[in-house]
Motif scaffolding. Structure first.
Motif, short mmCIF file in Angstrom:
data_model
loop_
_atom_site.label_atom_id
_atom_site.label_comp_id
_atom_site.label_asym_id
_atom_site.label_seq_id
_atom_site.Cartn_x
_atom_site.Cartn_y
_atom_site.Cartn_z
N VAL A 1 0.85 -1.20 0.00
CA VAL A 1 0.00 0.00 0.00
C VAL A 1 0.89 1.25 0.00
O VAL A 1 1.70 1.42 0.90
CB VAL A 1 -0.92 0.00 1.25
N PRO A 2 0.75 2.11 -1.01
CA PRO A 2 1.58 3.33 -1.00
C PRO A 2 1.14 4.22 0.16
O PRO A 2 -0.05 4.54 0.27
CB PRO A 2 1.28 3.99 -2.35
N SER A 3 2.07 4.56 1.00
CA SER A 3 1.66 5.26 2.22
C SER A 3 2.17 6.69 2.29
O SER A 3 1.68 7.47 3.08
CB SER A 3 2.16 4.49 3.44
N ALA A 4 3.15 7.02 1.47
CA ALA A 4 3.72 8.36 1.61
C ALA A 4 3.75 9.08 0.27
O ALA A 4 3.82 8.44 -0.78
CB ALA A 4 5.13 8.25 2.17
N PHE A 5 3.68 10.36 0.33
CA PHE A 5 3.84 11.18 -0.87
C PHE A 5 4.42 12.52 -0.46
O PHE A 5 4.31 12.93 0.70
CB PHE A 5 2.51 11.35 -1.62
N GLU A 6 5.04 13.18 -1.43
CA GLU A 6 5.60 14.49 -1.13
C GLU A 6 4.55 15.54 -1.46
O GLU A 6 3.79 15.38 -2.42
CB GLU A 6 6.85 14.72 -1.99
N THR A 7 4.49 16.57 -0.65
CA THR A 7 3.52 17.63 -0.92
C THR A 7 4.24 18.88 -1.37
O THR A 7 5.20 19.32 -0.73
CB THR A 7 2.75 17.98 0.37
N VAL A 8 3.80 19.44 -2.48
CA VAL A 8 4.34 20.73 -2.93
C VAL A 8 3.12 21.63 -3.11
O VAL A 8 2.36 21.47 -4.07
CB VAL A 8 5.11 20.58 -4.26
N GLY A 9 2.90 22.53 -2.18
CA GLY A 9 1.70 23.38 -2.22
C GLY A 9 0.46 22.51 -2.23
O GLY A 9 0.27 21.66 -1.37
N HIS A 10 -0.38 22.69 -3.27
CA HIS A 10 -1.64 21.93 -3.33
C HIS A 10 -1.46 20.59 -4.05
O HIS A 10 -2.42 19.87 -4.27
CB HIS A 10 -2.72 22.76 -4.04
N ILE A 11 -0.21 20.27 -4.40
CA ILE A 11 0.04 19.07 -5.20
C ILE A 11 0.60 17.92 -4.36
O ILE A 11 1.57 18.10 -3.61
CB ILE A 11 1.03 19.41 -6.34
N ALA A 12 -0.02 16.74 -4.51
CA ALA A 12 0.54 15.53 -3.87
C ALA A 12 1.32 14.82 -4.95
O ALA A 12 0.80 14.53 -6.03
CB ALA A 12 -0.58 14.64 -3.36
N HIS A 13 2.56 14.56 -4.63
CA HIS A 13 3.47 14.02 -5.63
C HIS A 13 3.78 12.56 -5.28
O HIS A 13 4.51 12.28 -4.34
CB HIS A 13 4.70 14.92 -5.59
N LEU A 14 3.17 11.64 -6.04
CA LEU A 14 3.38 10.21 -5.77
C LEU A 14 4.58 9.70 -6.54
O LEU A 14 4.96 10.26 -7.57
CB LEU A 14 2.16 9.39 -6.21
N ASN A 15 5.11 8.63 -6.03
CA ASN A 15 6.23 7.98 -6.70
C ASN A 15 5.86 6.50 -6.81
O ASN A 15 6.40 5.66 -6.10
CB ASN A 15 7.46 8.13 -5.81
N LEU A 16 4.89 6.19 -7.67
CA LEU A 16 4.31 4.86 -7.69
C LEU A 16 5.25 3.82 -8.28
O LEU A 16 6.00 4.10 -9.21
CB LEU A 16 3.00 4.87 -8.49
N ARG A 17 5.16 2.61 -7.73
CA ARG A 17 5.95 1.50 -8.27
C ARG A 17 5.21 0.90 -9.44
O ARG A 17 3.99 1.11 -9.61
CB ARG A 17 6.11 0.42 -7.22
N GLU A 18 5.93 0.07 -10.16
CA GLU A 18 5.37 -0.61 -11.33
C GLU A 18 4.05 -1.33 -10.97
O GLU A 18 3.06 -1.23 -11.70
CB GLU A 18 6.42 -1.64 -11.80
N GLU A 19 4.07 -2.00 -9.82
CA GLU A 19 2.90 -2.81 -9.45
C GLU A 19 1.66 -1.96 -9.15
O GLU A 19 0.53 -2.45 -9.15
CB GLU A 19 3.23 -3.66 -8.21
#
Ligand SMILES: C[S@@+](CC[C@H](N)C(=O)[O-])C[C@H]1O[C@@H](n2cnc3c(N)ncnc32)[C@H](O)[C@@H]1O
Length: 598
Positions: free
Chosen positions: A321-339
């Motif tokens: 389960v992807p649990s973390a993301f970076e926030t830049v202002g109003h943007i959530a920046h995911l770094n999703l894996r292939e799966e």
């Protein structure tokens, strides 16, 4: 006459056996739900398989969930996350609910975000009426009766109160026949409430309706309803008072105190003595106070569950389960894996839903950074498509366009560390400044900042941000290659003022250090001059990252003896460190004859 209060509780619950829906296999991921029958004795300490405490999407009753088959079918059905939990509650007079909540805390429901004091429709009595029917906490005793008479008829037996217009009209209506009304043509006017007031009441009712709708709709994350009402509208024990003690039940405003889930379906006799003792104590203190044990239904909606709880259920077994993301202002920046990619829109929707209103856009990094401006290729997965946002760091506002410039909030702490070493006497030269997170923050502290970046968009935002923060007078902006910038600075009369040089381009900044070689080669060797402290960032995957980075610095400067203070900034990937090396530019390097021309 006032009588001492008592607890009037009685169970009507059948032998407690309940259907729960539990996962068929892996309780973490499985969506196959089978009904199993569980006796409430499962709560006993001897039970080897106790049900985990607290709310869970794997508990309660629910519509069957559909596991997504492929990306095109991936639509999030919020109603599939509704769960109903059957609980018991104490219906208590509202005036005592807070105090009782404190006293009974260990026995009340203690689920995150669910208030254990609940209000259900019909709980509240008109305050005027409440003060009458509950006067002296009699719950409608003799005093209450007199007040009620007075409220309804304007006067009680032997009471000399002046009648209100409404009551006067009522009295007239009772006293006069049709002929008599002829004499009172304005009778209707006497009692008709002014129009303005009526309108206000309508508005209030409308507001109340909206409030109720909101709470019964999906946007409300939890609702509580009393179930198994008897014909008289009371809880299942509603008439107990009268039946057993010949008293009326409590007529004033009430609240529900939700009992801990382990008491669900229990009868009064099964409640812990501690609860009964507290209620008894209250009842003895206040005359005619009554408490009821009722069954209620707590419904938790999609909005209740947290991001990871929903994703756990949505994603197939074995997918992390992807649990973390970076926030830049109003943007959530995911770094999703292939799966995760087949579920990317679904994941993004949940991230957006669960982090609104702060997050308005969810993006995923498509590719690793490999262009010279260090920008990322981003795919917008949910929300609005604007990648221009405003970030506030240490009270300073930065506008960034993630499509065209570099930004990393992860470096905020490092920037803070660097800033803490600056003084108002410093003049900073920021070689790879981006949109200015360090340059602009430094300008607040130091005498002057020379900020440079190769990316014209970054420079545009750098200028915009200096104005936005009213620091444009302290920052001079350049748009050129870092090596050229260093040389240009040291060839100008600005050279002597520079005390600090910051070089944050971790992949290759160390190699730019050669630009310092021979910057003063045309000056007499014994010239007095200020040599700057250089802070250069770099990555290293080596066994000994400090040694490795130190070597790269020495090679670029063509100097063996460089006294470097080395620090690990953060682990950017397994085995890969970001380091910061700080050193005073060696005099031998600045005055060297062998300047490397590039
Ligand atoms: C890692 S970012 C750091 C930006 C900024 N210091 C920060 O912390 O956000 C590196 C910056 O260097 C710029 N850059 C890349 N190559 C450059 C070069 N040869 N000369 C000057 N700037 C360069 C990029 O455009 C980018 O903005």
């Amino acid at each position: 006459m006032k009588t001492a209060g008592s607890i009037f509780l009685r169970t009507h619950f059948p032998t407690p056996t309940k259907l729960l829906f539990l996962p068929l296999t892996n309780p973490k991921h499985s969506l196959s739900l089978i009904p199993i029958s569980i006796s409430f004795t499962r709560f006993s300490s001897t039970n080897p398989n106790p049900i985990l405490y607290g709310p869970s999407l794997h508990k309660g009753t629910a519509p069957t969930l559909q596991r997504p088959q492929n990306d095109t079918l991936l639509t999030l059905r919020e109603d599939a996350f509704t769960r109903v939990f059957h609980l018991s509650a104490l219906r208590v007079p509202s005036a005592h609910c807070s105090a009782l909540e404190t006293r009974l805390r260990g026995h009340l429901l203690n689920w995150p975000r669910v208030r254990n004091i609940a209000r259900v429709p019909g709980d509240d009595l008109d305050p005027d009426l409440a003060s009458l029917v509950t006067s002296g906490e009699s719950g409608g005793g003799e005093e209450g009766h007199v007040s009620l008479q007075r409220w309804i008829y304007g006067q009680a037996e032997g009471d000399g109160d002046v009648l209100s217009p409404v009551l006067y009209r009522e009295k007239l209506a009772r006293t006069f026949n049709t002929r008599g009304f002829v004499k009172f043509r304005n009778l209707a006017k006497i009692s008709r409430p002014p129009k303005r007031k009526k309108k206000k009441k309508e508005e209030e009712e409308e507001e109340e309706k909206v409030k109720v709708e909101r709470c019964t709709g999906k946007k409300c994350f939890a609702t509580v309803e009393v179930v198994e009402e008897d014909d008289n509208g009371g809880g299942i024990l509603g008439n107990l008072v009268e039946e057993e003690f010949g008293r009326e039940k409590w007529r004033g405003s009430t609240r529900l105190l939700l009992l801990d889930e382990r008491y669900a379906g229990r009868g009064v006799q099964d409640l812990p003595e501690a609860i009964k003792a507290v209620l008894k104590e209250y009842a003895e203190k206040s005359a005619n106070l009554t408490f009821e044990l009722v069954r209620c239904k707590l419904t938790l909606f999609y909005d209740y569950w947290q991001m990871n709880e929903i994703l756990e259920v949505l994603l197939p077994d074995g997918v992390v389960v992807p649990s973390a993301f970076e926030t830049v202002g109003h943007i959530a920046h995911l770094n999703l894996r292939e799966e995760h990619l087949p579920y990317k829109t679904l994941i993004a929707k949940v991230v957006l839903d669960k982090n609104k209103p702060k997050i308005q856009t969810v993006v995923n990094k498509i590719d690793s950074i490999h262009n010279e401006y260090m920008t990322m290729q981003l795919e917008v997965l949910a929300g609005n498509h604007s990648l221009v946002t405003t970030v506030v760091e240490n009270g300073i506002r930065f506008q960034v366009d993630l499509a065209t410039v570099y930004w990393s909030s992860r470096l905020a702490t490092e920037r803070q560390r660097l800033l803490s070493g600056l003084t108002r006497k410093d003049v900073v030269c920021n070689v790879f400044s981006g949109v200015g997170p360090l340059a602009i923050s430094a300008a607040k502290i130091v005498k002057h900042v020379f900020a440079n970046d190769l990316n014209p968009f970054a420079v545009e935002y750098l200028e915009r941000n200096s104005v936005l923060n009213k620091l444009e007078r302290k920052i001079e902006v350049f748009n050129m290659d870092g090596r050229r910038f260093i040389k240009a600075m040291y060839a100008s009369d600005k050279a002597q003022s520079i005390t600090q040089v910051v070089m944050n381009l971790p992949n290759e900044a160390a190699e730019f250090l050669d630009a310092f070689r021979g910057i003063y080669k045309d000056r007499p060797k014994d010239t007095e001059c200020n040599l700057p402290t250089i802070h250069v960032y770099g990555f290293s995957k080596a066994q000994d990252p400090e040694f490795d980075f130190h070597e790269r610095i020495r090679i670029a400067l063509l100097e063996v003896a460089v006294d470097v203070e080395m620090r690990r900034v953060r682990l950017v990937a397994p085995g890969k460190w970001m380091l910061c090396a700080s050193f005073v530019l060696p005099r031998s390097v600045a005055f060297a004859n062998t300047a490397i021309d590039t």
